[in-house]
Design a protein around this motif. Structure first.
Motif, PDB file in Angstrom:
ATOM      1  N   TYR A 126       5.797   3.746  13.030  1.00 40.31           N
ATOM      2  CA  TYR A 126       4.795   2.779  12.560  1.00 40.31           C
ATOM      3  C   TYR A 126       3.825   2.431  13.691  1.00 40.31           C
ATOM      4  CZ  TYR A 126       3.463  -1.961  10.747  1.00 40.31           C
ATOM      5  OH  TYR A 126       2.816  -3.100  10.326  1.00 40.31           O
ATOM      6  N   CYS A 139      -1.121  -0.542  -6.664  1.00 37.92           N
ATOM      7  CA  CYS A 139      -0.772  -1.638  -5.754  1.00 37.92           C
ATOM      8  C   CYS A 139      -0.968  -3.015  -6.368  1.00 37.92           C
ATOM      9  CB  CYS A 139      -1.594  -1.530  -4.479  1.00 37.92           C
ATOM     10  SG  CYS A 139      -1.850   0.171  -3.903  1.00 37.92           S
ATOM     11  N   CYS A 167       1.680  -5.757  -7.703  1.00 41.73           N
ATOM     12  CA  CYS A 167       2.347  -6.671  -6.771  1.00 41.73           C
ATOM     13  C   CYS A 167       1.324  -7.413  -5.907  1.00 41.73           C
ATOM     14  CB  CYS A 167       3.286  -5.898  -5.846  1.00 41.73           C
ATOM     15  SG  CYS A 167       4.657  -5.164  -6.733  1.00 41.73           S
ATOM     16  N   HIS A 168       0.417  -6.650  -5.295  1.00 39.88           N
ATOM     17  CA  HIS A 168      -0.494  -7.266  -4.323  1.00 39.88           C
ATOM     18  C   HIS A 168      -1.616  -8.060  -4.979  1.00 39.88           C
ATOM     19  CE1 HIS A 168       1.101  -5.659  -0.523  1.00 39.88           C
ATOM     20  NE2 HIS A 168       1.527  -4.657  -1.278  1.00 39.88           N
ATOM     21  N   TYR A 221      -3.359  -9.993   2.102  1.00 48.03           N
ATOM     22  CA  TYR A 221      -3.967  -9.105   3.106  1.00 48.03           C
ATOM     23  C   TYR A 221      -4.909  -9.875   4.033  1.00 48.03           C
ATOM     24  CZ  TYR A 221      -2.533  -4.900   0.478  1.00 48.03           C
ATOM     25  OH  TYR A 221      -1.831  -3.899  -0.147  1.00 48.03           O
ATOM     26  N   SER A 277       2.296 -10.251   8.637  1.00 40.19           N
ATOM     27  CA  SER A 277       3.142  -9.090   8.387  1.00 40.19           C
ATOM     28  C   SER A 277       4.570  -9.381   8.838  1.00 40.19           C
ATOM     29  CB  SER A 277       2.598  -7.889   9.165  1.00 40.19           C
ATOM     30  OG  SER A 277       3.593  -6.891   9.277  1.00 40.19           O
ATOM     31  N   SER A 278       5.547  -8.871   8.081  1.00 41.69           N
ATOM     32  CA  SER A 278       6.949  -9.077   8.495  1.00 41.69           C
ATOM     33  C   SER A 278       7.241  -8.299   9.785  1.00 41.69           C
ATOM     34  CB  SER A 278       7.885  -8.619   7.376  1.00 41.69           C
ATOM     35  OG  SER A 278       7.760  -7.226   7.178  1.00 41.69           O
ATOM     36  N   ARG A 279       6.340  -7.369  10.156  1.00 48.70           N
ATOM     37  CA  ARG A 279       6.553  -6.606  11.385  1.00 48.70           C
ATOM     38  C   ARG A 279       5.727  -7.160  12.547  1.00 48.70           C
ATOM     39  NH1 ARG A 279       6.848  -0.692   8.472  1.00 48.70           N
ATOM     40  NH2 ARG A 279       5.184  -1.582   7.194  1.00 48.70           N
ATOM     41  N   ASN A 312      10.725  -2.727   3.402  1.00 55.55           N
ATOM     42  CA  ASN A 312      11.634  -3.671   2.729  1.00 55.55           C
ATOM     43  C   ASN A 312      11.594  -3.500   1.206  1.00 55.55           C
ATOM     44  OD1 ASN A 312      12.411  -4.607   5.246  1.00 55.55           O
ATOM     45  ND2 ASN A 312      10.761  -6.110   5.306  1.00 55.55           N
ATOM     46  N   SER A 313      11.145  -4.541   0.477  1.00 57.47           N
ATOM     47  CA  SER A 313      11.216  -4.422  -0.992  1.00 57.47           C
ATOM     48  C   SER A 313      10.067  -3.599  -1.587  1.00 57.47           C
ATOM     49  CB  SER A 313      11.270  -5.802  -1.639  1.00 57.47           C
ATOM     50  OG  SER A 313      10.140  -6.547  -1.268  1.00 57.47           O
ATOM     51  N   MET A 314       9.127  -3.163  -0.770  1.00 55.76           N
ATOM     52  CA  MET A 314       8.085  -2.247  -1.278  1.00 55.76           C
ATOM     53  C   MET A 314       8.549  -0.808  -1.084  1.00 55.76           C
ATOM     54  SD  MET A 314       4.170  -1.713   0.013  1.00 55.76           S
ATOM     55  CE  MET A 314       3.516  -0.050  -0.100  1.00 55.76           C
ATOM     56  N   TYR A 324       5.347   5.414  -1.662  1.00 58.81           N
ATOM     57  CA  TYR A 324       4.456   6.006  -2.675  1.00 58.81           C
ATOM     58  C   TYR A 324       4.121   7.457  -2.341  1.00 58.81           C
ATOM     59  CZ  TYR A 324       4.378   1.690  -5.058  1.00 58.81           C
ATOM     60  OH  TYR A 324       4.801   0.613  -5.778  1.00 58.81           O
TER      61      TYR A 324
HETATM   62  C1  HEC Z   1       6.629  -3.395  -6.168  1.00 55.91           C
HETATM   63  C2  HEC Z   1       5.660  -4.238  -5.540  1.00 55.91           C
HETATM   64  C3  HEC Z   1       4.712  -3.595  -4.571  1.00 55.91           C
HETATM   65  C4  HEC Z   1       3.833  -2.562  -4.816  1.00 55.91           C
HETATM   66  C5  HEC Z   1       3.591  -1.834  -6.114  1.00 55.91           C
HETATM   67  C6  HEC Z   1       3.136  -2.324  -3.577  1.00 55.91           C
HETATM   68  N1  HEC Z   1       3.573  -3.173  -2.613  1.00 55.91           N
HETATM   69 FE1  HEC Z   1       2.885  -3.314  -0.713  1.00 55.91          FE
HETATM   70  N2  HEC Z   1       4.222  -4.759  -0.314  1.00 55.91           N
HETATM   71  C7  HEC Z   1       5.088  -5.332  -1.227  1.00 55.91           C
HETATM   72  C8  HEC Z   1       5.895  -6.343  -0.572  1.00 55.91           C
HETATM   73  C9  HEC Z   1       6.950  -7.206  -1.225  1.00 55.91           C
HETATM   74  C10 HEC Z   1       5.490  -6.340   0.787  1.00 55.91           C
HETATM   75  C11 HEC Z   1       6.060  -7.173   1.915  1.00 55.91           C
HETATM   76  C12 HEC Z   1       7.264  -6.431   2.454  1.00 55.91           C
HETATM   77  C13 HEC Z   1       7.806  -7.001   3.736  1.00 55.91           C
HETATM   78  O1  HEC Z   1       7.092  -6.959   4.742  1.00 55.91           O
HETATM   79  O2  HEC Z   1       8.934  -7.448   3.715  1.00 55.91           O
HETATM   80  C14 HEC Z   1       4.431  -5.346   0.892  1.00 55.91           C
HETATM   81  C15 HEC Z   1       3.758  -5.061   2.081  1.00 55.91           C
HETATM   82  C16 HEC Z   1       2.660  -4.260   2.182  1.00 55.91           C
HETATM   83  C17 HEC Z   1       1.881  -4.083   3.380  1.00 55.91           C
HETATM   84  C18 HEC Z   1       2.121  -4.752   4.725  1.00 55.91           C
HETATM   85  C19 HEC Z   1       2.881  -3.814   5.622  1.00 55.91           C
HETATM   86  C20 HEC Z   1       3.170  -4.404   6.957  1.00 55.91           C
HETATM   87  O3  HEC Z   1       3.170  -3.641   7.918  1.00 55.91           O
HETATM   88  O4  HEC Z   1       3.454  -5.605   7.044  1.00 55.91           O
HETATM   89  C21 HEC Z   1       0.877  -3.209   3.055  1.00 55.91           C
HETATM   90  C22 HEC Z   1      -0.234  -2.716   3.977  1.00 55.91           C
HETATM   91  C23 HEC Z   1       1.055  -2.832   1.693  1.00 55.91           C
HETATM   92  N3  HEC Z   1       2.145  -3.478   1.178  1.00 55.91           N
HETATM   93  C24 HEC Z   1       0.244  -1.972   1.018  1.00 55.91           C
HETATM   94  C25 HEC Z   1       0.486  -1.529  -0.292  1.00 55.91           C
HETATM   95  C26 HEC Z   1      -0.325  -0.547  -0.955  1.00 55.91           C
HETATM   96  C27 HEC Z   1      -1.558   0.086  -0.379  1.00 55.91           C
HETATM   97  C28 HEC Z   1       0.227  -0.358  -2.190  1.00 55.91           C
HETATM   98  C29 HEC Z   1      -0.201   0.618  -3.263  1.00 55.91           C
HETATM   99  C30 HEC Z   1      -0.200   1.998  -2.886  1.00 55.91           C
HETATM  100  C31 HEC Z   1       1.370  -1.252  -2.298  1.00 55.91           C
HETATM  101  N4  HEC Z   1       1.494  -1.921  -1.121  1.00 55.91           N
HETATM  102  C32 HEC Z   1       2.168  -1.343  -3.420  1.00 55.91           C
HETATM  103  C33 HEC Z   1       5.199  -5.007  -2.555  1.00 55.91           C
HETATM  104  C34 HEC Z   1       4.524  -3.981  -3.185  1.00 55.91           C
END
Ligand code: HEC
Length: 196
Positions: free
Chosen positions: A85, A116, A119-120, A141, A146-148, A169-171, A174
């Motif tokens: 990362y 995305c 959720c987002h 955003y 960020s959790s990191r 984590n929970s994401m 793709y």
């Molecule tokens: C099922 C729900 C879900 C979907 C769909 C989803 N995300 Fe997420 N995403 C999350 C969650 C929950 C977090 C926070 C996770 C954590 O940091 O613990 C997250 C975190 C992130 C982060 C932050 C990463 C970081 O380094 O902290 C990014 C960037 C991101 N998502 C981009 C995307 C993109 C782009 C898509 C589509 C391709 C997407 N996500 C689809 C749930 C989702």
């Protein structure tokens, strides 16, 4: 009278032929019956699951040689780890990989909305439809953390691309659903949402 008989004989013959075609075609359940243009089904190319004596291991489906890149694919040599990362953040940049045009951005928006936004949220505030139904909310955003470590608005090209590729984590990942070039377009659009 003779003419009538002729028609009757012809008619009966036609029925007998038709019936024998119907019956013989049903006899063997596994048979495809009479094939029209059989080379449409029985082609000369090997099927991937067919034995193949041209290769040492006798299989048609071969693993690509180490270090090769499939056509239309883009390498991402950063592993699914904290180090991967951080390294992606330092050296994976959009500039050298894709033209940052309004067209690509518009495609990124479309892909983001599909993959995305559930959720987002449509504007990346972490308030998508599934979150409204109880799914853990991702951080915004533009204003979240960020959790990191660090602010979400400062996430780099490489960090966002790494997250789409592997999840966090929970994401989920793709990688199997979004082609590398499409991931780049999504990264472009996420950068827009970071500025909101
Ligand atoms: C099922 C729900 C879900 C979907 C769909 C989803 N995300 Fe997420 N995403 C999350 C969650 C929950 C977090 C926070 C996770 C954590 O940091 O613990 C997250 C975190 C992130 C982060 C932050 C990463 C970081 O380094 O902290 C990014 C960037 C991101 N998502 C981009 C995307 C993109 C782009 C898509 C589509 C391709 C997407 N996500 C689809 C749930 C989702």
């Amino acid at each position: 009278m003779l003419a009538m008989n002729k028609f009757r004989i012809l008619g009966t013959t036609a029925i007998v032929i038709a019936a024998s075609i119907v019956f013989t075609s049903c006899k063997d359940k596994r048979s495809t019956g009479w094939e029209y243009a059989p080379n449409m089904y029985e082609h000369t190319a090997y099927d991937p699951d067919q034995p193949n004596k041209n290769f040492k291991d006798g299989k048609t489906a071969q693993v690509p040689p180490a270090g090769t890149t499939p056509i239309g694919f883009r390498r991402f040599d950063f592993p699914n780890s904290r180090e991967g990362y951080d390294n992606a953040s330092a050296s994976y940049h959009l500039d050298s990989l894709i033209a940052q045009t309004p067209g690509h951005l518009a495609e990124g928006k479309k892909l983001f909305t599909t993959f995305c936004s559930p959720c987002h949220g449509l504007t990346g505030q972490g308030d998508g439809l599934v979150v409204q139904h109880g799914y853990p909310a991702p951080p915004s955003y533009s204003t979240g953390q960020s959790s990191r470590g660090g602010a979400m608005k400062d996430l780099t090209d490489g960090k966002i691309y790494h997250t789409i590729t592997y999840g966090v984590n929970s994401m989920g990942s793709y990688a199997s659903q979004i082609a590398p070039d499409d991931r780049l377009k999504i990264v472009m659009y996420v950068h827009q949402l970071q500025k909101l």
